[in-house]
Motif scaffolding. Structure first.
Motif, PDB file in Angstrom:
ATOM      1  N   VAL A 108       0.926  -1.069   0.097  1.00  0.00           N
ATOM      2  CA  VAL A 108       0.031   0.052  -0.013  1.00  0.00           C
ATOM      3  C   VAL A 108       0.901   1.174   0.063  1.00  0.00           C
ATOM      4  O   VAL A 108       2.232   1.280   0.094  1.00  0.00           O
ATOM      5  CB  VAL A 108      -0.944  -0.003   1.340  1.00  0.00           C
ATOM      6  N   TYR A 109       0.101   2.359  -0.195  1.00  0.00           N
ATOM      7  CA  TYR A 109       1.058   3.793  -0.094  1.00  0.00           C
ATOM      8  C   TYR A 109       0.697   4.562   0.973  1.00  0.00           C
ATOM      9  O   TYR A 109      -0.559   4.875   1.181  1.00  0.00           O
ATOM     10  CB  TYR A 109       0.924   4.401  -1.269  1.00  0.00           C
ATOM     11  N   ILE A 110       1.519   5.086   1.736  1.00  0.00           N
ATOM     12  CA  ILE A 110       1.261   5.865   2.860  1.00  0.00           C
ATOM     13  C   ILE A 110       2.008   7.486   2.355  1.00  0.00           C
ATOM     14  O   ILE A 110       3.245   7.263   2.318  1.00  0.00           O
ATOM     15  CB  ILE A 110       1.434   5.547   4.153  1.00  0.00           C
ATOM     16  N   ASN A 111       1.368   8.438   2.167  1.00  0.00           N
ATOM     17  CA  ASN A 111       1.943   9.652   1.800  1.00  0.00           C
ATOM     18  C   ASN A 111       2.860   9.496   0.520  1.00  0.00           C
ATOM     19  O   ASN A 111       3.909  10.113   0.513  1.00  0.00           O
ATOM     20  CB  ASN A 111       3.057  10.286   3.002  1.00  0.00           C
ATOM     21  N   SER A 162      -2.325  11.092   3.104  1.00  0.00           N
ATOM     22  CA  SER A 162      -2.816   9.971   1.934  1.00  0.00           C
ATOM     23  C   SER A 162      -2.484   8.738   2.343  1.00  0.00           C
ATOM     24  O   SER A 162      -1.529   8.027   2.752  1.00  0.00           O
ATOM     25  CB  SER A 162      -2.337  10.490   0.484  1.00  0.00           C
ATOM     26  N   PHE A 163      -3.617   7.729   2.196  1.00  0.00           N
ATOM     27  CA  PHE A 163      -3.285   6.275   2.161  1.00  0.00           C
ATOM     28  C   PHE A 163      -4.029   5.926   0.826  1.00  0.00           C
ATOM     29  O   PHE A 163      -5.325   6.186   0.946  1.00  0.00           O
ATOM     30  CB  PHE A 163      -4.052   5.870   3.566  1.00  0.00           C
ATOM     31  N   LYS A 164      -3.232   5.134   0.174  1.00  0.00           N
ATOM     32  CA  LYS A 164      -3.810   4.381  -0.889  1.00  0.00           C
ATOM     33  C   LYS A 164      -3.397   3.039  -1.122  1.00  0.00           C
ATOM     34  O   LYS A 164      -2.535   2.386  -0.834  1.00  0.00           O
ATOM     35  CB  LYS A 164      -2.958   5.122  -2.199  1.00  0.00           C
ATOM     36  N   ILE A 165      -4.823   2.183  -1.323  1.00  0.00           N
ATOM     37  CA  ILE A 165      -4.304   0.748  -1.798  1.00  0.00           C
ATOM     38  C   ILE A 165      -5.441   0.556  -3.223  1.00  0.00           C
ATOM     39  O   ILE A 165      -6.317   0.878  -3.193  1.00  0.00           O
ATOM     40  CB  ILE A 165      -5.166   0.318  -0.296  1.00  0.00           C
ATOM     41  N   ALA A 166      -4.518   0.213  -3.813  1.00  0.00           N
ATOM     42  CA  ALA A 166      -4.966  -0.187  -5.352  1.00  0.00           C
ATOM     43  C   ALA A 166      -5.202   1.134  -5.671  1.00  0.00           C
ATOM     44  O   ALA A 166      -4.085   2.020  -5.686  1.00  0.00           O
ATOM     45  CB  ALA A 166      -5.967  -1.310  -5.365  1.00  0.00           C
TER      46      ALA A 166
END
Length: 557
Positions: A153-156, A213-217
């Motif tokens: 996943v992506y954090i910041n 920001s928290f991004k998943i897919a």
């Protein structure tokens, strides 16, 4: 915030937690004792490490295990670690869940385990009629002793390796990961959030930190918050982030182990449960996903389905909706003790104590042998100053509980609140004897030290309890333990030691009434009359009842 699963161990009912983050199914040591399971040594190469540190484990083979109506003969469980939670005897892990595909529809209180055939190229988001779903690649497992649902996943904007863990009540990132994605614990907006434990004995600090920001897919949550854990990753656990039950409750998820993919849709509302909300409070847009909520959701048709959805809504703090579902379930099944108990909890959380008490009474009337309901009513009666009724409920629960039951810890704490130290001491003695690797052990030792000090009994043992507790409890709990050890020293006539312990407690919490009063008595006994009287006067100013309360235990000048 934990999914509960009804199972049977050798024909006897058991409640287990459903833990997608556990590589193997486990039972607590007390559960193994309660179910008379024979234990054998675990392989010498097996090192079990959780958020709370490493634990020693044994192996129990269950002759007849049943879950979801399926019999699984001669299955092995690991045995060890902390209690999973009150009324949870253990957990179901990836040795069962990872052997098939698993659909997590926790918002409806349902988990489906299935084995697909000839579906390699198909989407498993069958519930999304609109086709608006997300797809995520998950890493293949490395064998039966390292199974995890792991994905990036992506954090910041920074890639983070995450484990999807229904056993974690809330999503959390490690302290090291927080720093790597640009979050420091001294940043404005970061606030302390108490302490957490896990499988082992260790506890550590928690913080809540703002996250841009928290991004998943291709789903993103902007301007949200995440918990940061001091213990995650500290004991060799390689997890950078645990995506917990809060994310599972806010999403409908299909883990396609057969494809090494995950499919999910967003249910709506708050994604990460980082702050308590007021009754009826709706999540702000900043804590919600940018995905469109899935609208293809059918309402439960039966009482059991309504109860399951109510429990999920309660976990998400949607108390009014939970009450509505429980009420609908009661209309369909008026004899359901569990529905009344669930609605009582929702009423209490919604600050409707009288309605909660009425439902507790009805739940116990329908099921008089429910020890958990009796304990909860005792707590409610204690808050209402009905000490006689609370004591009666605890005495009834004591007779129903297995000797090794984890619930005895909470019974002991309630007895302390009621001022029934002899009963509390008995419960602490039983619990401590059976739970030597539990993360609550420090708190139990502190409670036993305090009970012994008030009763003026076994003071040398009380001091040992406090000494051990000081090495185990989180920093913020230490003033309470020092206060207890100060009373032990006061009882023993060790006035200088009492003054030192009370002073150390007051240095952190200057308004601790017992410490002020105890230090005042110790100073007077040491000949520091004026200083002692000043402390006593300060204690009385904070709590005019302290003199009478202390006199009850023969603690007088």
């Amino acid at each position: 915030m934990r999914a509960r699963v009804d199972a049977k161990i050798n024909g006897k009912p058991a409640v287990l937690a459903l833990d997608s983050g556990a590589f193997y199914s486990m039972l607590t040591p007390s559960a193994a004792t309660e179910y008379n399971l024979a234990l054998s040594p675990a392989p010498i190469w097996l090192n079990v490490i959780g958020v709370g540190g490493s634990v020693s484990v044994s192996v129990a083979k269950i002759r007849a295990f049943e879950v979801a109506g399926r019999a699984i003969p001669n299955i092995e469980f690991l045995v060890g670690g902390s209690e999973i939670g009150n009324n949870h005897l253990g957990l179901i892990g990836q040795n069962l869940l990872g052997a098939a595909d698993v659909e997590y529809d926790l918002s409806a209180g349902v988990v489906n385990v299935m084995r697909p055939h000839h579906c390699d190229k198909l989407s498993f988001a069958y519930w999304s009629k609109s086709g608006d779903y997300r797809e995520l690649n998950i890493e293949p497992d490395d064998g039966p002793y390292s199974r995890k649902i792991r994905a990036d996943v992506y954090i910041n904007g920074t890639k983070v390796s995450a484990i999807f863990d229904t056993g974690a009540p809330g999503s959390v990132i490690s302290l090291k990961t927080a720093q790597r994605v640009g979050i420091n614990m001294t940043d404005p907006g970061v606030k302390a959030d108490g302490f957490s434990g896990g499988l082992g004995k260790n506890t550590g600090r928690l913080w809540i930190a703002p996250v841009a920001s928290f991004k998943i897919a291709d789903e993103e949550i902007r301007k949200t918050q995440l918990r940061v854990s001091e213990t995650l990753g500290r004991s060799g656990n390689e997890a950078e982030m645990l995506i917990g039950a809060d994310f599972f409750l806010s999403h409908h998820i299909y883990v396609a182990n057969s494809q090494h993919k995950m499919y999910f849709t967003y249910n709506g509302g708050m994604v990460f449960s980082t702050k308590p909300s007021a009754p009826g409070e709706v999540a702000s847009a900043a804590t919600q996903s940018d995905a469109r909520p899935n609208e293809d959701v059918k309402a439960p048709a039966d009482a059991e389905g309504l109860e399951r959805r109510a429990a999920a809504r309660f976990a998400r703090r949607d108390f009014a909706l939970a009450i509505a579902d429980y009420s609908a379930a009661i209309l369909k099944a008026p004899s359901s003790a569990s529905a009344y108990l669930g609605r009582a909890r929702a009423y209490a959380a919604n600050r409707q104590p009288y309605l909660a008490m009425g439902d507790l009474d009805q739940a116990i009337k329908l099921k008089p042998d429910d020890a958990q309901a009796l304990i909860e009513r005792a707590a409610a009666r204690g808050v209402g100053n009905d000490k006689v009724g609370a004591a009666a409920d605890l005495a009834a629960a004591d007779k129903l509980l297995a000797r090794v039951a984890d619930a005895r810890f909470f019974v002991a704490e309630l007895y302390v609140r009621l001022g029934a130290e002899a009963e509390a001491l008995e419960q602490f003695n039983i619990w401590i004897a059976e739970h030597r690797e539990d993360s609550k052990l420090g708190s139990a030792l502190a409670g036993r030290c305090w009970s012994r000090a008030l009763l003026n009994t076994a003071l040398d043992d009380a001091r040992k309890d406090c000494d051990r507790a000081l090495k185990m409890v989180p920093v913020t709990f230490r003033p309470g333990v020092l206060d207890s050890r100060g009373l032990v020293a006061l009882r023993q006539g060790l006035n200088e030691e009492a003054i030192a312990d009370y002073a150390a407690a007051l240095a952190v919490r200057p308004r601790m009434v017992w410490s002020l009063y105890g230090r005042g008595l110790a100073k007077q006994r040491k000949g520091l009359i004026d200083e002692g009287k000043a402390d006593v006067a300060a204690a009385i100013a904070l709590d005019p009842t302290i003199v009478a309360r202390a006199a009850k235990y023969a603690i007088t000048p």
